[in-house]
Design an enzyme around this catalytic site. Structure first.
Site, PDB file in Angstrom:
ATOM      1  N   GLU A  56     -10.102   4.464  -7.489  1.00 37.39           N
ATOM      2  CA  GLU A  56      -8.739   4.864  -7.832  1.00 37.39           C
ATOM      3  C   GLU A  56      -8.555   6.378  -7.764  1.00 37.39           C
ATOM      4  OE1 GLU A  56      -6.069   3.231  -8.010  1.00 37.39           O
ATOM      5  OE2 GLU A  56      -7.049   1.309  -7.724  1.00 37.39           O
ATOM      6  N   TYR A 139      -1.203   6.250 -14.389  1.00 29.77           N
ATOM      7  CA  TYR A 139      -1.478   5.350 -13.269  1.00 29.77           C
ATOM      8  C   TYR A 139      -2.925   4.868 -13.289  1.00 29.77           C
ATOM      9  CZ  TYR A 139      -2.872   3.552  -8.880  1.00 29.77           C
ATOM     10  OH  TYR A 139      -3.434   2.725  -7.942  1.00 29.77           O
ATOM     11  N   ASP A 157       1.915   2.677  -7.997  1.00 30.25           N
ATOM     12  CA  ASP A 157       1.528   3.712  -7.034  1.00 30.25           C
ATOM     13  C   ASP A 157       2.630   3.829  -5.977  1.00 30.25           C
ATOM     14  OD1 ASP A 157       1.213   1.599  -5.277  1.00 30.25           O
ATOM     15  OD2 ASP A 157      -0.604   2.440  -4.381  1.00 30.25           O
TER      16      ASP A 157
END
Ligand code: SF4
Length: 311
Positions: A56, A139, A157
């Site tokens: 990520e 996020y 995203d």
């Protein structure tokens, strides 16, 4: 029928009733994902939460194809957070290679240190604990909790935001920065069931990455074309604020990249002259180097020499 807004400024306080109903989107997107999901290493069970977290960080501003080799090398070298935490932050910057936005490497190193110190070396599953780690924003906390631990979180995203902007709100592009309305919409679209919600997060993201892409959306292959508000409206052109460009050539980012490349390749501290050779404009060069030092990516030493941060 509710009118479809044409610009991001008129983005409504959206709920599933402003566009296709949420449940109507879930089944086709989930079925499409079942058939089309890419076999990526961070999606395999053996990746674990640390693998998901590393991926990520890397994927936030870099395409999958460039991330794959660096991810594999990273996990082979630092299979657990404690392994990375035990190394110097400069080694993280070196291993980051040419992924770009190298502050992410320092942030990932900082998160690994905190995981080792606060959580016994295991990536926490609790969303609040994830969010409390240094360098982890909304996020990433949601993505790790969802993808690694199967929890129910809105994971927003750029790909997901684009899919929702088009399919539900009926505009070509989402606003430049994530808005409260988008967060509200994403929460409203989440399936109730935890496992399905985690799957939905991954599936809607994959649809944006593979089909509903920024420039060449492939509506003919899209599982929700018949429900897509933007498609049904005849795909009106974007008439909101100018979209942020991706200019690189000639920017301070390019100069920073060149300076860092010299330091990454060096096994000993680098003389100023070696850095001066990478860019013609001394003012821009100095500004870029000052920025790298201020960001903690470069460590100045006595005698006008520089190296990656040692600790
Ligand atoms: S129909 Fe086209 S624009 Fe709408 S979600 Fe699918 S790919 Fe995107």
């Amino acid at each position: 029928m509710t009118a479809i807004p044409s610009t991001p400024e008129t983005w409504p306080e959206a709920t599933p009733t402003t566009g296709p109903d949420a449940v109507g989107l879930h089944a086709p997107v989930l079925a499409w994902f079942e058939q089309n999901a890419r076999d990526l290493p961070w999606r395999r069970p053996e990746a674990g939460a640390w693998g998901v977290m590393v991926s990520e960080f890397m994927l936030q501003q870099t395409p999958v194809g460039r991330v794959l080799p660096v991810y594999e090398q990273w996990l082979a070298r630092w299979p657990r957070p404690a392994d990375l935490a035990a190394d110097a932050p400069g080694e993280a910057v070196r291993a980051w290679g040419r992924l770009g936005y190298p502050r992410r490497a320092l942030r990932l190193h900082g998160a690994a240190v905190a995981i080792t110190e606060r959580h016994g070396g295991d990536v926490p599953s609790d969303h609040a604990q994830l969010l409390a780690l240094p360098g982890i924003g909304e996020y990433t906390a949601a993505a790790v909790a969802s993808f690694a631990y199967g929890q129910r979180h809105a994971v927003l995203d750029t790909n997901v935001r684009r899919v929702f902007a088009r399919s539900v709100t009926g505009v070509q592009y989402p606003p430049n920065a994530t808005t409260a309305a988008e967060r509200k919409l994403a929460r409203a679209l989440l399936p109730d069931d935890e496992r399905t919600a985690a799957r939905w997060a991954a599936a809607s993201m994959e649809l944006g990455a593979l089909v509903c892409t920024a420039r060449n959306e492939d509506c003919a292959r899209c599982p929700i074309a018949r429900q897509c508000a933007w498609w049904l409206a005849g795909k009106p052109a974007h008439d909101g604020p100018a979209r942020r460009g991706q200019t690189y050539a000639g920017t301070d980012r390019q100069v920073r990249g060149r300076l860092l490349a010299v330091l990454r390749d060096a096994v000993t501290p680098v003389e100023q002259a070696a850095l001066d050779a990478v860019w013609h404009d001394p003012v821009q060069r100095a500004r870029a180097l000052d920025g790298l030092v201020a960001d903690g990516l470069v460590e100045p030493l006595d005698g006008g020499r520089y190296r990656l941060p040692a600790g």
